[in-house]
Design a protein around this motif. Structure first.
Motif, short mmCIF file in Angstrom:
data_model
loop_
_atom_site.label_atom_id
_atom_site.label_comp_id
_atom_site.label_asym_id
_atom_site.label_seq_id
_atom_site.Cartn_x
_atom_site.Cartn_y
_atom_site.Cartn_z
N TRP A 1 -5.93 15.17 6.38
CA TRP A 1 -6.58 13.99 5.82
C TRP A 1 -5.51 12.96 5.56
O TRP A 1 -4.46 13.27 4.99
N PHE A 2 -5.76 11.73 5.96
CA PHE A 2 -4.81 10.63 5.76
C PHE A 2 -5.53 9.52 5.02
O PHE A 2 -6.60 9.06 5.43
N GLY A 3 -4.96 9.09 3.88
CA GLY A 3 -5.59 8.05 3.08
C GLY A 3 -4.61 6.98 2.66
O GLY A 3 -3.39 7.13 2.79
N ALA A 4 -5.14 5.89 2.14
CA ALA A 4 -4.33 4.76 1.70
C ALA A 4 -4.80 4.32 0.31
O ALA A 4 -5.97 4.43 -0.03
N TRP A 5 -3.82 3.80 -0.45
CA TRP A 5 -4.06 3.28 -1.80
C TRP A 5 -3.41 1.93 -1.89
O TRP A 5 -2.35 1.69 -1.31
N THR B 1 -7.12 19.10 4.74
CA THR B 1 -8.47 19.06 4.16
C THR B 1 -8.79 20.37 3.46
O THR B 1 -9.59 20.38 2.52
N ALA B 2 -8.17 21.47 3.85
CA ALA B 2 -8.40 22.77 3.20
C ALA B 2 -7.79 22.81 1.79
O ALA B 2 -8.16 23.68 0.99
N ASN B 3 -6.91 21.90 1.47
CA ASN B 3 -6.27 21.87 0.15
C ASN B 3 -7.19 21.10 -0.81
O ASN B 3 -7.02 19.91 -1.05
N ALA B 4 -8.16 21.79 -1.35
CA ALA B 4 -9.19 21.17 -2.18
C ALA B 4 -8.60 20.46 -3.40
O ALA B 4 -9.04 19.36 -3.76
N ARG B 5 -7.58 21.05 -4.03
CA ARG B 5 -6.97 20.41 -5.20
C ARG B 5 -6.34 19.07 -4.82
O ARG B 5 -6.49 18.08 -5.54
N SER B 6 -5.62 19.04 -3.71
CA SER B 6 -4.98 17.81 -3.27
C SER B 6 -6.01 16.77 -2.87
O SER B 6 -5.83 15.57 -3.15
N MET B 7 -7.07 17.20 -2.24
CA MET B 7 -8.14 16.26 -1.85
C MET B 7 -8.77 15.63 -3.10
O MET B 7 -9.02 14.42 -3.14
N ARG B 8 -9.03 16.44 -4.13
CA ARG B 8 -9.61 15.91 -5.38
C ARG B 8 -8.64 14.94 -6.06
O ARG B 8 -9.06 13.90 -6.56
N LEU B 9 -7.36 15.28 -6.05
CA LEU B 9 -6.36 14.40 -6.66
C LEU B 9 -6.31 13.06 -5.93
O LEU B 9 -6.29 12.00 -6.56
N ALA B 10 -6.29 13.10 -4.61
CA ALA B 10 -6.24 11.86 -3.83
C ALA B 10 -7.43 10.96 -4.17
O ALA B 10 -7.28 9.75 -4.38
N LYS C 1 -9.25 11.03 -6.96
CA LYS C 1 -9.13 10.59 -8.36
C LYS C 1 -8.14 9.43 -8.50
O LYS C 1 -8.33 8.53 -9.31
N LEU C 2 -7.08 9.45 -7.69
CA LEU C 2 -6.07 8.39 -7.74
C LEU C 2 -6.51 7.11 -7.03
O LEU C 2 -5.86 6.08 -7.15
N GLY C 3 -7.62 7.17 -6.29
CA GLY C 3 -8.14 5.98 -5.62
C GLY C 3 -7.73 5.84 -4.17
O GLY C 3 -7.86 4.76 -3.58
N PHE C 4 -7.23 6.92 -3.55
CA PHE C 4 -6.91 6.85 -2.12
C PHE C 4 -8.21 6.85 -1.33
O PHE C 4 -9.15 7.57 -1.66
N ILE C 5 -8.25 6.02 -0.30
CA ILE C 5 -9.42 5.89 0.57
C ILE C 5 -9.09 6.52 1.92
O ILE C 5 -8.03 6.23 2.50
N GLU C 6 -10.01 7.34 2.42
CA GLU C 6 -9.78 7.99 3.71
C GLU C 6 -9.65 6.96 4.83
O GLU C 6 -10.47 6.05 4.95
N VAL C 7 -8.60 7.14 5.63
CA VAL C 7 -8.38 6.31 6.80
C VAL C 7 -8.76 7.08 8.06
O VAL C 7 -9.41 6.57 8.94
N GLU C 8 -8.33 8.34 8.09
CA GLU C 8 -8.68 9.17 9.25
C GLU C 8 -8.42 10.64 8.96
O GLU C 8 -7.74 10.99 8.01
N PRO D 1 0.82 -1.21 0.00
CA PRO D 1 0.00 0.00 0.00
C PRO D 1 0.86 1.27 0.00
O PRO D 1 2.03 1.25 0.35
N VAL D 2 0.24 2.36 -0.40
CA VAL D 2 0.85 3.68 -0.39
C VAL D 2 -0.07 4.59 0.40
O VAL D 2 -1.30 4.48 0.29
N VAL D 3 0.49 5.47 1.21
CA VAL D 3 -0.33 6.41 2.00
C VAL D 3 -0.07 7.83 1.53
O VAL D 3 0.91 8.11 0.84
#
Length: 178
Positions: A167-171, A139-148, A150-157, A132-134
Motif C-alpha cells: 500500500w502506498f499513500g500520501a499525506w 496491506t497485510a500489516n493491519a496495524r500499519s494500515m490503521r496507523l496510516a 489515522k494519520l491522514g494518509f490517502i491511498e495512492v496505489e 507532502p510525505v509518503v
C-alpha cells in the motif's frame, strides 16, 4: 538522497503528552538492537536481523542522521521514526519525504505510534510547509494500515513487491480548498 533538505538538524526534542522525540543516544543501543532483532517487528520487513550482525555493526551509539527520531517514554526508547528522502527503493516515492516507523512490541496497542508519528509530521509540516510525505506498507500489516489512516494518509496505489501486496499513500499538511 537521504537528506531532508533545508532543515536545521537536530531540532530541539519534540515533546508530546507522553513521549519525547529526540536524537539517538548511547543508552538506546540495546533497545535498537532489540527492535531490529524482534521477530514480531520483522514480520512485514523480511524478518528479523541477526543479533550478532547488529552487535558488530553497532559497537557504540546508534547512528545519528537527519530525519531519525528516537521515541522515548519515561527515559527509555520504545521505537524510532524516520523522515527521509526516497533512497531509490520505491519508484513511487521518487524524491519525496517518506515516513517510516518501528516500535517495540511491548509498546504496541497503546497509541504511542500514532502520537509520535503525528508529532513528527507536525514538525515536518513546520520545517517544510506544504511538502507532502509518503508512506508504504504491506496491506497485510493491519496495524500499519490503521496507523496510516489515522494519520491522514490517502491511498495512492497498491502494487506487488517483495512477494506481497503493498500500500502506498500520501499525506499533506495543506488542506485542499473546496
Amino acid at each position: 538522497m537521504t537528506e531532508l533538505g533545508p532543515v536545521a538538524w537536530p531540532p530541539a526534542p519534540i515533546r508530546t503528552e507522553r513521549l519525547v522525540l529526540r536524537e539517538p543516544e548511547a543508552r538506546d543501543r540495546e533497545a535498537v538492537i532489540e527492535l531490529l532483532t524482534s521477530p514480531e517487528v520483522g514480520t512485514y520487513l523480511g524478518g528479523p536481523r541477526p543479533r550478532d550482525e547488529l552487535e558488530r555493526a553497532m559497537p557504540g551509539a546508534p547512528s545519528r542522521r537527519p530525519g531519525l527520531f528516537i521515541v522515548d517514554l519515561d527515559g527509555a526508547m520504545i521505537g524510532k521514526i524516520t523522515l527521509t528522502r526516497d533512497t531509490g527503493h520505491l519508484r513511487q516515492a521518487a524524491g519525496r519525504a517518506e515516513l517510516g516507523y518501528l516500535f517495540l512490541p511491548k509498546a504496541w496497542g497503546r497509541g504511542y505510534a500514532s502520537e509520535a508519528c503525528a508529532a513528527a509530521l507536525d514538525w515536518f509540516a513546520g520545517a517544510l510547509p506544504g511538502e507532502p510525505v509518503v508512506l508504504a506498507t504491506q496491506t497485510a500489516n493491519a496495524r500499519s494500515m490503521r496507523l496510516a489512516a489515522k494519520l491522514g494518509f490517502i491511498e495512492v496505489e497498491r502494487y506487488e513487491a517483495y512477494g506481497a501486496e503493498q500500500w502506498f499513500g500520501a499525506w499533506s499538511s495543506v488542506t485542499p480548498s473546496d
